[in-house]
Design a protein around this motif. Structure first.
Motif, short mmCIF file in Angstrom:
data_model
loop_
_atom_site.label_atom_id
_atom_site.label_comp_id
_atom_site.label_asym_id
_atom_site.label_seq_id
_atom_site.Cartn_x
_atom_site.Cartn_y
_atom_site.Cartn_z
N ARG A 198 51.72 -21.35 42.36
CA ARG A 198 52.07 -20.45 41.27
C ARG A 198 52.78 -19.04 41.85
NH1 ARG A 198 47.00 -20.62 38.63
NH2 ARG A 198 47.11 -18.58 38.39
N VAL A 199 52.19 -18.47 42.83
CA VAL A 199 52.87 -17.35 43.31
C VAL A 199 54.08 -17.68 44.00
CG1 VAL A 199 52.44 -15.67 45.55
CG2 VAL A 199 50.56 -16.29 44.01
N ALA A 200 54.38 -18.63 44.86
CA ALA A 200 55.49 -19.25 45.31
C ALA A 200 56.72 -19.32 44.30
CB ALA A 200 55.38 -20.43 45.93
N LEU A 201 56.42 -20.09 43.13
CA LEU A 201 57.23 -20.22 42.05
C LEU A 201 57.54 -18.82 41.44
CD1 LEU A 201 55.60 -23.19 40.09
CD2 LEU A 201 57.89 -22.99 41.33
N LYS A 202 56.64 -17.85 41.35
CA LYS A 202 57.06 -16.61 41.05
C LYS A 202 58.18 -15.94 41.91
CE LYS A 202 55.12 -15.30 37.22
NZ LYS A 202 55.85 -15.09 35.98
N LEU A 203 57.87 -16.15 43.38
CA LEU A 203 58.49 -15.62 44.39
C LEU A 203 60.04 -16.06 44.03
CD1 LEU A 203 56.46 -15.73 47.47
CD2 LEU A 203 57.23 -13.73 46.12
N GLU A 204 60.14 -17.35 43.89
CA GLU A 204 61.39 -17.94 43.60
C GLU A 204 62.29 -17.62 42.39
OE1 GLU A 204 61.84 -22.45 42.88
OE2 GLU A 204 60.92 -22.47 44.74
N GLN A 205 61.50 -17.23 41.40
CA GLN A 205 62.11 -16.56 40.13
C GLN A 205 62.54 -15.21 40.16
OE1 GLN A 205 58.94 -16.57 37.19
NE2 GLN A 205 59.13 -18.85 36.87
N MET A 218 58.51 -18.07 49.93
CA MET A 218 58.44 -18.98 49.06
C MET A 218 58.47 -20.53 49.51
SD MET A 218 61.74 -18.38 46.88
CE MET A 218 63.66 -18.89 47.64
N ASP A 219 58.44 -20.66 50.76
CA ASP A 219 58.67 -21.99 51.23
C ASP A 219 57.40 -22.77 50.90
OD1 ASP A 219 59.00 -24.40 52.41
OD2 ASP A 219 59.77 -23.52 54.19
N ARG A 220 57.29 -23.80 49.93
CA ARG A 220 56.06 -24.48 49.65
C ARG A 220 55.25 -25.18 50.81
NH1 ARG A 220 59.08 -26.42 44.60
NH2 ARG A 220 59.19 -24.66 43.23
N ARG A 221 56.15 -25.42 51.75
CA ARG A 221 55.67 -26.32 52.84
C ARG A 221 54.45 -25.34 53.68
NH1 ARG A 221 61.00 -27.73 55.58
NH2 ARG A 221 61.41 -25.55 54.75
N CYS A 222 54.62 -23.95 53.68
CA CYS A 222 53.93 -22.99 54.07
C CYS A 222 52.58 -22.79 53.12
CB CYS A 222 54.27 -21.78 54.33
SG CYS A 222 56.03 -21.75 55.37
N VAL A 223 52.70 -23.14 52.15
CA VAL A 223 51.72 -23.11 51.07
C VAL A 223 50.64 -24.29 50.84
CG1 VAL A 223 50.98 -22.11 48.72
CG2 VAL A 223 53.27 -21.61 49.95
N SER A 224 51.32 -25.08 50.92
CA SER A 224 50.77 -26.44 50.66
C SER A 224 50.95 -27.79 51.41
CB SER A 224 51.37 -26.91 49.11
OG SER A 224 51.05 -28.28 48.69
N PRO A 225 49.71 -27.99 52.12
CA PRO A 225 49.77 -29.06 52.97
C PRO A 225 50.08 -30.55 52.23
CG PRO A 225 47.90 -27.95 53.42
CD PRO A 225 48.49 -27.26 52.24
N SER A 226 49.49 -30.51 50.88
CA SER A 226 49.71 -31.90 50.29
C SER A 226 51.07 -32.12 49.60
CB SER A 226 48.70 -32.04 49.19
OG SER A 226 48.97 -30.74 48.10
#
Length: 167
Positions: free
Chosen positions: A112-119, A148-156
């Motif tokens: 959710r933080v990554a999405l806010k960063l994207e926005q 905001m790179d989701r790969r850094c936030v989410s292993p899954s």
């Protein structure tokens, strides 16, 4: 360049590192988004826990754009009291909701933080370019892009994307 990437992606566009360094694109204070300018113009305080803490009796610190030396904002000077409050708030969060979350719940919160960063990517890039005196291309791609790179936030997320590509 030893170990440094030769190129990077930002919003599905490929940038060469040399381009970012050769083109000295500075963010002119006249070309800021209205939301970026509004952020710079408003009074700032510390955020401790979930509370905004106003200016202390320690005064304000001028924030300067290193590229132009112009003052772009003022922030309150913090002291031992603010540090102690911030450490207490962090411990409370760890012993409270964050510490009780499962890894999947934490991952969801970080996404959710990554999405806010994207926005707010362009506003953040402009602020970072001003704060660090760097060109906007590098701020967009490196500072904001990697944040905001989701790969850094989410292993899954990485796992699910690799499974989708494999199928």
């Amino acid at each position: 360049m030893s170990g440094a990437p030769e190129a990077f992606l930002y919003r599905n566009r490929r940038y060469r590192v040399e381009d970012a360094h050769q083109r000295e694109e500075k963010v002119a204070l006249t070309n800021l988004l209205a939301t970026t300018q509004a952020f710079l113009d408003r009074p700032h305080g510390h955020v401790i826990g979930d509370q905004r803490v106003g200016s202390t009796d320690r005064g304000l610190i001028a924030v300067r754009d290193p590229a132009s030396a112009s003052v772009v904002a003022h922030v309150p000077a913090g002291g031992a009291g603010e540090i102690d409050s911030a450490v207490r708030a962090a411990r409370d969060a760890l012993q409270g909701p964050w510490g009780k979350m499962t890894p999947a719940q934490r991952e969801h919160a970080l996404l959710r933080v990554a999405l806010k960063l994207e926005q707010h990517a362009e506003e953040l890039a402009q602020l970072e370019a001003i704060n660090q005196g760097k060109n906007i291309v590098a701020a967009r791609a490196i500072d904001v892009g990697f944040s905001m790179d989701r790969r850094c936030v989410s292993p899954s997320f990485v796992w699910s994307q690799s499974c989708l590509r494999a199928s």
